[in-house]
Motif scaffolding. Sequence first.
Motif, PDB file in Angstrom:
ATOM      1  N   TYR A  11       0.845  -1.189   0.000  1.00  0.00           N
ATOM      2  CA  TYR A  11       0.000   0.000   0.000  1.00  0.00           C
ATOM      3  C   TYR A  11       0.889   1.251   0.000  1.00  0.00           C
ATOM      4  O   TYR A  11       1.731   1.434   0.879  1.00  0.00           O
ATOM      5  CB  TYR A  11      -0.897   0.014   1.235  1.00  0.00           C
ATOM      6  N   ARG A  44       1.297  -3.430   8.520  1.00  0.00           N
ATOM      7  CA  ARG A  44       2.143  -3.159   7.362  1.00  0.00           C
ATOM      8  C   ARG A  44       3.606  -3.437   7.701  1.00  0.00           C
ATOM      9  O   ARG A  44       4.415  -2.502   7.795  1.00  0.00           O
ATOM     10  CB  ARG A  44       1.973  -1.705   6.883  1.00  0.00           C
ATOM     11  N   GLY A  98      -1.274  -4.243  -4.464  1.00  0.00           N
ATOM     12  CA  GLY A  98      -1.601  -2.837  -4.441  1.00  0.00           C
ATOM     13  C   GLY A  98      -0.615  -1.909  -5.116  1.00  0.00           C
ATOM     14  O   GLY A  98      -0.322  -0.837  -4.582  1.00  0.00           O
ATOM     15  N   TYR A 128      -3.146   0.864  -6.315  1.00  0.00           N
ATOM     16  CA  TYR A 128      -4.417   0.799  -5.576  1.00  0.00           C
ATOM     17  C   TYR A 128      -4.751   2.226  -5.142  1.00  0.00           C
ATOM     18  O   TYR A 128      -4.270   2.703  -4.125  1.00  0.00           O
ATOM     19  CB  TYR A 128      -4.242  -0.147  -4.400  1.00  0.00           C
ATOM     20  N   HIS A 138      -5.452   3.738  -1.628  1.00  0.00           N
ATOM     21  CA  HIS A 138      -4.366   3.741  -0.651  1.00  0.00           C
ATOM     22  C   HIS A 138      -3.180   4.544  -1.172  1.00  0.00           C
ATOM     23  O   HIS A 138      -2.042   4.294  -0.790  1.00  0.00           O
ATOM     24  CB  HIS A 138      -3.960   2.308  -0.297  1.00  0.00           C
TER      25      HIS A 138
END
Length: 441
Positions: free
Chosen positions: A97, A120, A141, A144, A147
């Motif tokens: 992310y 994370r 991601g 993404y 995020h």
Amino acid sequence: MYNRGDVLKYIQKDKGFLDTIVKENIDKYRKGEAAFKITDENGEPLSNASVKIKQVSHEFKFGANIFMLDELESDEKNEAYKKRFKELFNMATLPFYWASIEPKKGEMRYEKGCAPYYRRPSIDLCIEFCKENGIEPREHGLAYEHHFPSWLEGASSDDVKIELERRYKEISERYADKIPTIEVTNEMFWWEGVSKFYDDDEYIEWCFKLARKYFPKNQLVINEATEESWCEVRRANSKYYSYIRNALLCGAPIDAIGMQFHAFYTRERELERANSLYHPTNVYNYLDFYSKLINALQITEITIPAYSNDAYDEEIQAEILENLYKVWFSHPAVEQIIYWNLVDGYAYVENPTPERIRSTQGNMSVGENKYYAGLLRFDMSPKPAYLRLKKLITEEWNTSLESSSDENGYIYFRGFYGDYEVEIETENGIIKKLFSLKNKK
């Protein structure tokens, strides 16, 4: 009155499909014929040599996210997490992310020892764990949009493209040779995004074409949420199907289709959704539908609620999950099945400030914790769902046998695709060898 056991009717009334088509397909698509010859030091065939054959890994990928790696509150729980993970899985979804990789522009969180960020763990820590335990990492991601970091909020499309290309380049240089699967876009049906680029009609094809530039040898995956993947009418104008088709026509180099399977429903709504989500034939038909677009499907994020630690609820979770895994594993286009949260009590919650994290860990009434959807309880003990999956993956879908070479020195067998250890006993001693049985589809 609602009885949770009613959801099992959608599985039980399709038992013939599970017992025949699914079973036959698993044997047809997940196993292959193997043969090898045993010879002496002079190359002459050895007959009647005793051979033990043991499968040590699957070619097919079974995984979960690894977001709580070394993130739990005690060394004992961290070790239990790692032990349970590697006992069951050979793939791990890593948290790429952007908001947590680069919360402040130019301050990256790739390396071990970087600033902590809940759920994370650092990418390098995850890569190290995967390498040590024969687990394939999976990127989640790359682009993404929801995020994206807050410092991109309101940025123009041109500015976002510049920053995205920098991000692609950095990740490629560090990890392209370590992570075969690159998930490019995810969850494109939000109403609003962080940046203006989210509204551009070229978003998907631009992100994928850039990904092919920086990840030329990697598998590029598109991913979408549960409602869009499994609960729409199976027609070419369904939202997810049509936007994949449009992206392909625009030249987006999409290699595989990701389909989330989060059953984020209350007890009462679970029964309403059971025909779409739990009915084996219906699930299989959706796989057929999407495989017409791309013959490579991944079940990317799975959440099956237990709703409590009651033994009855946990058994229903296990029954649902076992049968879904059988259907997914039986379809020739499916290549990865990824559960989401391994353990209860650490699921996603909004606004994860340090204070909120401390107050929500183990609190099963907040955020996604309320579904009790982990395969392990908060105390790290395995639920029936974990034990059922372990039995499937390590026993039922695993090949081990003892045999003897024939008069020409050959051993023949049919086994699940994967890596094998062979132990050969001759009059001169025991020899161990490794070999792989590959699916050549």
